[in-house]
Scaffold this active site. Structure first.
Site, PDB file in Angstrom:
ATOM      1  N   ASP A  37       0.855  -1.170   0.000  1.00 44.93           N
ATOM      2  CA  ASP A  37       0.000   0.000   0.000  1.00 44.93           C
ATOM      3  C   ASP A  37       0.902   1.233   0.000  1.00 44.93           C
ATOM      4  O   ASP A  37       2.110   1.123   0.257  1.00 44.93           O
ATOM      5  CB  ASP A  37      -0.878  -0.045   1.254  1.00 44.93           C
ATOM      6  CG  ASP A  37      -1.738   1.186   1.421  1.00 44.93           C
ATOM      7  OD1 ASP A  37      -2.359   1.616   0.439  1.00 44.93           O
ATOM      8  OD2 ASP A  37      -1.776   1.715   2.551  1.00 44.93           O
ATOM      9  N   ASP A  39      -0.281   4.984   1.208  1.00 43.88           N
ATOM     10  CA  ASP A  39      -0.537   5.906   2.314  1.00 43.88           C
ATOM     11  C   ASP A  39      -0.370   5.229   3.673  1.00 43.88           C
ATOM     12  O   ASP A  39      -1.000   4.195   3.950  1.00 43.88           O
ATOM     13  CB  ASP A  39      -1.953   6.465   2.208  1.00 43.88           C
ATOM     14  CG  ASP A  39      -2.165   7.296   0.945  1.00 43.88           C
ATOM     15  OD1 ASP A  39      -1.157   7.742   0.351  1.00 43.88           O
ATOM     16  OD2 ASP A  39      -3.327   7.491   0.563  1.00 43.88           O
TER      17      ASP A  39
END
Length: 209
Positions: A37, A39
């Protein structure tokens, strides 16, 4: 309240990485793909709410600055983690898997932030855009199972051979596909990578036990 972290990186922060985690040199299998991922996993902010374009690279790509002069960078260990993985004798595939609503902005950051071409920082090292260290990018809103499905379809890597790092518990649902999910609370670090690989081995009976 927005999450906060001070673990962003700069060129000065990048110490020599001579102690490669044992999971990369113990002779046991590692995942064929490491998916990340973005963020609060690779960087300490939400790109679609905290960053205001246009962006401009600074300090040779150690950080990027937005319209209001705010600085954005990776967590401290991320650059050397990416460089080390791609320097292994049989490097795994690396992928991004983000549900951000501003995929173009995320891609711009990945182009502007740089990573050393070696997992250490000698005076003569060169740097490349972080985007070039990833073999696949799946950056769009939606369920992370869709991201994992597309990664598997595009690379031929089975779900069982994917290790996915993410900061949100809800994305553990990728485990219904066979993907190994590893939850990170304060960004990807060397310790989190090692623990993730050990969990992947345990789940797939590849820990030599």
């Amino acid at each position: 309240m927005p999450k906060k972290s001070t673990q962003s990186t700069s060129t000065a922060d990048l110490a020599p990485q001579t102690n490669i985690p044992n999971v990369f040199k113990d002779g046991l299998p590692i995942p064929k793909m490491f998916a990340f991922d973005l963020d609060y996993t690779l960087w300490p902010f939400w790109v679609d709410t905290h960053v205001t374009p246009p962006l401009k690279a600074k300090e040779g790509g150690a950080k990027s600055v937005d319209r209001f002069g705010e600085s954005f960078a990776f967590y401290r260990d991320v650059a050397t983690i990416l460089a080390t993985m791609k320097s292994l004798p049989s490097p795994p595939l690396l992928a991004t898997a983000s549900r951000t609503h501003t995929p173009d902005l995320a891609q711009t950051l990945l182009k502007q932030l740089t990573v050393p071409t070696t997992p250490w920082i000698p005076a003569t090292t060169t740097f490349k855009p972080a985007r070039e260290f990833f073999d696949q990018h799946q950056i769009f809103p939606g369920d992370k199972k869709t991201h994992m499905t597309r990664l598997s379809e595009k690379t031929g890597v089975a779900f069982e051979d994917i290790l996915f790092f993410d900061d949100e518990t809800r994305n553990r649902n990728v485990e219904t596909l066979g993907v190994t999910f590893w939850l990170v609370r304060d960004g990807v670090t060397w310790a989190e990578v090692e623990r993730g690989v050990r969990e992947w081995r345990r789940r797939n009976a590849k820990d030599g036990k």
